[in-house]
Design a protein around this motif. Structure first.
Motif, PDB file in Angstrom:
ATOM      1  N   ARG A   1       0.816  -1.216   0.000  1.00 52.87           N
ATOM      2  CA  ARG A   1       0.000   0.000   0.000  1.00 52.87           C
ATOM      3  C   ARG A   1       0.851   1.268   0.000  1.00 52.87           C
ATOM      4  O   ARG A   1       0.452   2.301  -0.513  1.00 52.87           O
ATOM      5  N   GLU A   2       2.050   1.196   0.605  1.00 49.10           N
ATOM      6  CA  GLU A   2       2.880   2.395   0.742  1.00 49.10           C
ATOM      7  C   GLU A   2       4.353   1.983   0.703  1.00 49.10           C
ATOM      8  O   GLU A   2       4.718   0.957   1.269  1.00 49.10           O
ATOM      9  N   THR A   3       5.182   2.776   0.023  1.00 46.20           N
ATOM     10  CA  THR A   3       6.622   2.507  -0.023  1.00 46.20           C
ATOM     11  C   THR A   3       7.398   3.810   0.174  1.00 46.20           C
ATOM     12  O   THR A   3       6.865   4.894  -0.041  1.00 46.20           O
ATOM     13  N   TYR A   4       8.653   3.649   0.578  1.00 46.14           N
ATOM     14  CA  TYR A   4       9.530   4.790   0.783  1.00 46.14           C
ATOM     15  C   TYR A   4      10.967   4.314   0.608  1.00 46.14           C
ATOM     16  O   TYR A   4      11.309   3.195   1.010  1.00 46.14           O
TER      17      TYR A   4
ATOM     18  N   GLN B   1      10.999  -2.894   6.919  1.00 43.02           N
ATOM     19  CA  GLN B   1      11.875  -1.745   6.724  1.00 43.02           C
ATOM     20  C   GLN B   1      13.314  -2.133   7.007  1.00 43.02           C
ATOM     21  O   GLN B   1      13.577  -3.164   7.617  1.00 43.02           O
TER      22      GLN B   1
ATOM     23  N   LYS C   1       9.783   4.004   9.664  1.00 39.69           N
ATOM     24  CA  LYS C   1       8.325   3.999   9.824  1.00 39.69           C
ATOM     25  C   LYS C   1       8.029   3.431  11.208  1.00 39.69           C
ATOM     26  O   LYS C   1       8.510   2.342  11.546  1.00 39.69           O
TER      27      LYS C   1
ATOM     28  N   TYR D   1      11.156   1.475   3.467  1.00 42.77           N
ATOM     29  CA  TYR D   1      10.095   0.701   4.128  1.00 42.77           C
ATOM     30  C   TYR D   1       9.012   0.349   3.134  1.00 42.77           C
ATOM     31  O   TYR D   1       8.901   0.936   2.053  1.00 42.77           O
ATOM     32  N   ARG D   2       8.215  -0.656   3.522  1.00 43.25           N
ATOM     33  CA  ARG D   2       7.044  -1.123   2.768  1.00 43.25           C
ATOM     34  C   ARG D   2       5.929  -1.389   3.763  1.00 43.25           C
ATOM     35  O   ARG D   2       6.152  -2.061   4.764  1.00 43.25           O
ATOM     36  N   VAL D   3       4.737  -0.852   3.504  1.00 47.82           N
ATOM     37  CA  VAL D   3       3.572  -1.128   4.335  1.00 47.82           C
ATOM     38  C   VAL D   3       2.582  -1.919   3.488  1.00 47.82           C
ATOM     39  O   VAL D   3       2.197  -1.473   2.406  1.00 47.82           O
ATOM     40  N   TRP D   4       2.181  -3.081   3.994  1.00 52.09           N
ATOM     41  CA  TRP D   4       1.262  -3.958   3.278  1.00 52.09           C
ATOM     42  C   TRP D   4      -0.185  -3.618   3.644  1.00 52.09           C
ATOM     43  O   TRP D   4      -0.454  -2.994   4.666  1.00 52.09           O
ATOM     44  N   SER D   5      -1.114  -4.043   2.815  1.00 52.30           N
ATOM     45  CA  SER D   5      -2.530  -3.721   2.996  1.00 52.30           C
ATOM     46  C   SER D   5      -3.096  -4.257   4.304  1.00 52.30           C
ATOM     47  O   SER D   5      -4.071  -3.716   4.821  1.00 52.30           O
TER      48      SER D   5
END
Length: 181
Positions: free
Chosen positions: A87-90, A107, A123, A97-101
């Motif tokens: 859902r979100e990356t940086y 990270q 994060k 980091y990576r945020v999954w649904s």
């Protein structure tokens, strides 16, 4: 964006049937010569039964029917099972980091120092119950990768940082990786 109108023609290749569903306020596209053939793709608007504003795709093999749904809350399902997606990356330099649904967070980064260090997470985690992995890495041409004397361990996890003890006589750095919620 909500509301508005669309103007112009919609053109389909041969074998596509379009049908407006008066009962649901939806627009359906069928991949076949009739509405009961093959695959169906639909987008529902204001008056769709259980989930207004969703998009769906339906496929049938003649015996079984399978559904893929994109819901207004951002969740996706295939054959009734929720699909996880990023859902979100940086990324900035060596930090990422990576945020999954489903809320899972991964990270990491590179620490070019040793001894006692506090590593600030890129994060914030939602709990202190997360996994940390530290890997010794060769930073310069004169450092020795994975020196047998290198020692690394973690303590004092918070939702925004963790402490690492890095005893490296070889001038190595440490890759760090965190995963959890």
């Amino acid at each position: 964006k909500k509301g508005g109108t669309m103007s112009g023609a919609i053109t389909f290749s041969q074998g596509i049937v379009m049908k407006r569903s008066v009962n649901t306020g939806g627009l359906l596209f069928y991949g076949g010569t009739t509405a009961s053939d093959g695959a169906t793709f639909g987008a529902y608007g204001i008056n769709e039964g259980s989930t207004p504003g969703r998009f769906y795709a339906k496929a049938t093999d003649g015996t079984n029917t399978y559904y893929f749904y994109c819901r207004p809350d951002g969740k996706m399902t295939w054959r009734g099972d929720e699909i996880r997606f990023v859902r979100e990356t940086y990324k900035s330099g060596t930090s990422w980091y990576r945020v999954w649904s489903d809320g899972w967070i991964e990270q990491g980064g590179l620490l070019n120092a040793y001894n006692n260090q506090t590593i600030s997470l890129v994060k914030a985690m939602t709990t202190t119950n997360y996994s940390v992995q530290l890997t010794s890495v060769r930073i310069t041409a004169t450092s020795k990768a994975g020196d047998a004397n290198d020692q690394v361990f973690v303590s004092q996890n918070t939702t925004t940082s963790f402490s690492a003890y890095i005893n490296s006589t070889s001038g190595n750095g440490v890759y760090w990786y965190v995963c959890g919620y």
